[in-house]
Structure formats: structure tokens, C-alpha cells
Write a protein that holds these residues in place. Sequence first.
Motif, PDB file in Angstrom:
ATOM      1  N   GLU A  15      -2.633   2.288  -3.113  1.00 32.03           N
ATOM      2  CA  GLU A  15      -3.394   1.197  -3.734  1.00 32.03           C
ATOM      3  C   GLU A  15      -2.720  -0.154  -3.471  1.00 32.03           C
ATOM      4  N   SER A  18      -3.011  -1.141   0.248  1.00 31.48           N
ATOM      5  CA  SER A  18      -4.352  -1.419   0.746  1.00 31.48           C
ATOM      6  C   SER A  18      -4.956  -2.707   0.226  1.00 31.48           C
ATOM      7  N   SER A  19      -4.627  -3.091  -0.991  1.00 34.62           N
ATOM      8  CA  SER A  19      -5.369  -4.212  -1.558  1.00 34.62           C
ATOM      9  C   SER A  19      -4.523  -5.288  -2.228  1.00 34.62           C
ATOM     10  N   LYS A  21      -2.543  -8.329  -1.880  1.00 34.11           N
ATOM     11  CA  LYS A  21      -2.254  -9.369  -0.888  1.00 34.11           C
ATOM     12  C   LYS A  21      -0.782  -9.789  -0.932  1.00 34.11           C
ATOM     13  N   SER A  41      -6.809  -2.817   3.220  1.00 29.02           N
ATOM     14  CA  SER A  41      -8.237  -2.890   2.905  1.00 29.02           C
ATOM     15  C   SER A  41      -8.988  -3.804   3.874  1.00 29.02           C
ATOM     16  N   ALA A  42     -10.274  -3.551   4.007  1.00 30.72           N
ATOM     17  CA  ALA A  42     -11.135  -4.391   4.835  1.00 30.72           C
ATOM     18  C   ALA A  42     -11.126  -5.821   4.305  1.00 30.72           C
ATOM     19  N   GLU A  43     -11.023  -5.973   3.006  1.00 29.64           N
ATOM     20  CA  GLU A  43     -10.980  -7.309   2.403  1.00 29.64           C
ATOM     21  C   GLU A  43      -9.778  -8.104   2.920  1.00 29.64           C
ATOM     22  N   LYS A  45      -8.113  -7.450   5.700  1.00 28.56           N
ATOM     23  CA  LYS A  45      -8.262  -7.630   7.148  1.00 28.56           C
ATOM     24  C   LYS A  45      -9.244  -8.758   7.463  1.00 28.56           C
ATOM     25  N   SER A  66     -10.650  -8.360  11.005  1.00 31.73           N
ATOM     26  CA  SER A  66     -12.098  -8.119  10.937  1.00 31.73           C
ATOM     27  C   SER A  66     -12.765  -8.745  12.159  1.00 31.73           C
TER      28      SER A  66
END
Length: 90
Positions: A15, A18-19, A21, A41-43, A45, A66
Motif C-alpha cells: 500500500e 503503490s500510493s 507519494k 499506482s497509476a495515479e 505514474k 502514464s
Amino acid sequence: AVTKDGRAFEHASLEMRSSNKRIVMAALANNSYAIRWEFVSAELKNDEEVILAAVAKYGWALQHASVRLRNDKQIVMAAIKKYPLAIQWA
């Protein structure tokens, strides 16, 4: 721990890796090679600050950005400056 040694990133919880920052930015500041991008996380990236920090140190990190950021001129130019072959991911 990550603020002192970026390699500690791999021992953070999934966790956090991944998210969070702050954790990702600390790992980038200390050892970009420690980042396991598949767990970011995609956010993050898609976060200009995170990706610019990554490519400014290691241009090859552009491949993990992204699609939107792989088309961002500032980010692509920063990546190419460090690693000219990064153009392949733009």
C-alpha cells in the motif's frame, strides 16, 4: 527508512509503495533503482512531480510514466537529456 536509503522502498508495505507519494519521492531522491514500478499506482505514474523527479535522475524511467506524461514535452526532454534512448517511450 526510505529517506536514508532508497533500497528500503522494497520493504515498505504494498500500500505504501503503490500510493504514498512521499515514500516514492523519498525513494527517488535516494536510489531510483530501488523503485519497483510495477507496484506504483497509476495515479503516481500520472503525477508530473513524481515522473519528472524520476526521469531527471534516470531517463529510462520514462517508460513507467502514464501515456499522458510520455507525451509531455518537459518530461520527455528531461528524460532524453539523461538517457537519449528514452525517446523510444515518448
